[in-house]
Design an enzyme around this catalytic site. Sequence first.
Site, PDB file in Angstrom:
ATOM      1  CB  SER A   1       9.773   6.876 -10.134  1.00 52.12           C
ATOM      2  OG  SER A   1       9.385   8.219 -10.266  1.00 52.12           O
TER       3      SER A   1
ATOM      4  CG  ASP B   1       2.066   7.923  -8.152  1.00 49.62           C
ATOM      5  OD1 ASP B   1       2.487   9.019  -7.728  1.00 49.62           O
ATOM      6  OD2 ASP B   1       2.774   7.130  -8.804  1.00 49.62           O
TER       7      ASP B   1
ATOM      8  CG  HIS C   1       5.556   7.564  -6.680  1.00 49.06           C
ATOM      9  ND1 HIS C   1       5.324   7.572  -8.036  1.00 49.06           N
ATOM     10  CD2 HIS C   1       6.908   7.687  -6.533  1.00 49.06           C
ATOM     11  CE1 HIS C   1       6.475   7.710  -8.680  1.00 49.06           C
ATOM     12  NE2 HIS C   1       7.450   7.766  -7.798  1.00 49.06           N
TER      13      HIS C   1
END
Length: 400
Positions: A240, A338, A367
């Site tokens: 991320s 996600d 995610h």
Amino acid sequence: MRKFILIILFLSALIFASSLEDIATDYLNALITENYQKALELSSEIMKKQLSVEKMKNIWTQITATYGNFESIQKLEIVQKPPYTIFVFTSKFKNALLNISITINKDKKVDGLFFSPAQKFTYKIPRYVKTESFIEKDIKVNNLPGKLTIPKEKTEYAVILIHGSGPNDMDETIGPNKVFKDIAYGLSSNNIAVLRYDKRTLYQKDMDISIKKEVINDVLEAIKILKNQNFSRIFLLGHSLGAYIAPYIANISKDVSGIILLAPPVRNLEDVILDQLNFLKNNNEEIIKKLKALKENKLDEDEVVLGAKAKYWYDLRKYNPLNYLKGKKALILFGKNDYQVTLKDYEIFKNLKDETLKIKLFEGLTHLFTTGEKSPNAYLMENHVNVDVINEIVKFINEN
């Protein structure tokens, strides 16, 4: 900086109601916010007779007086007992862990509420891990506690794990899941050393922090540590926000052999967050207004947005991965389920048509690269990073 993923995730998870699972979360949220009338509306007729607004208020008051204020949901377990579905929320109160069990009947009404002591979560080793293949030792990265998993067989390969947003521990613990621990153990089972450590913002609550102080400086120190331990092939693996920053770090360090990006946002982060809020049906006008002003460069640098000053968000734009990927050996992975870093970002990478970038989309992964639905509650289900993701990373490292 404490917001972006963690705060949006756990607060918004409690306002997202349509399925049985979401009705249970909505009911729990009503208790937490002391909206007992809302909880009553979600209840079956039998439940309404047994648990009036006044009784609910008395029960919740007694719970918080005994165990302290509610703090967070740690885990969600679903038990099927037809015609009932029971949702067990392991919840952290100030002084204890409690299981809050909410029963939903076939008519999608709450038919039971029960509180019981909960056991502290114990990490379970994934099936793909071979604990006999490596050792783990404590290490410090700029005084941050960390772990280095070292294969027993000699290896030149090592990976540094770079956290996503929020005050993450070294395992990147989210609910009952430990994303970085899974990855470290999975890679070290395949003869790759892995260095992970607590993120600086786990200890330093500073709204004036920069991305260099939050992430970059510690990663550069981690590279030095691995180099001094004679690892000659060092890879960066970012998740991320960590995936957003990793290409920049690889450009300023001559010692990085390749990068692995898990769910890298490529658009400005305010656009990414606005999409998250839209998906979660979170209509917090104040946050949305600030994010839009941020997007249009109309926010004063010292204005606080999601736990960090606006100048932090403005500064982040300079590190967009698209500016630093040219000529880099990179593995870029996305999960189709996600809702935080979405197919919009995946398509931007795919359209680059750069043969040095290996890009892959995994069906059914969240995610966290765990199997799950496209929902915040998936993060509360006990799970592990998918073995195919581990294998893809191992293959990429061995090929480079």
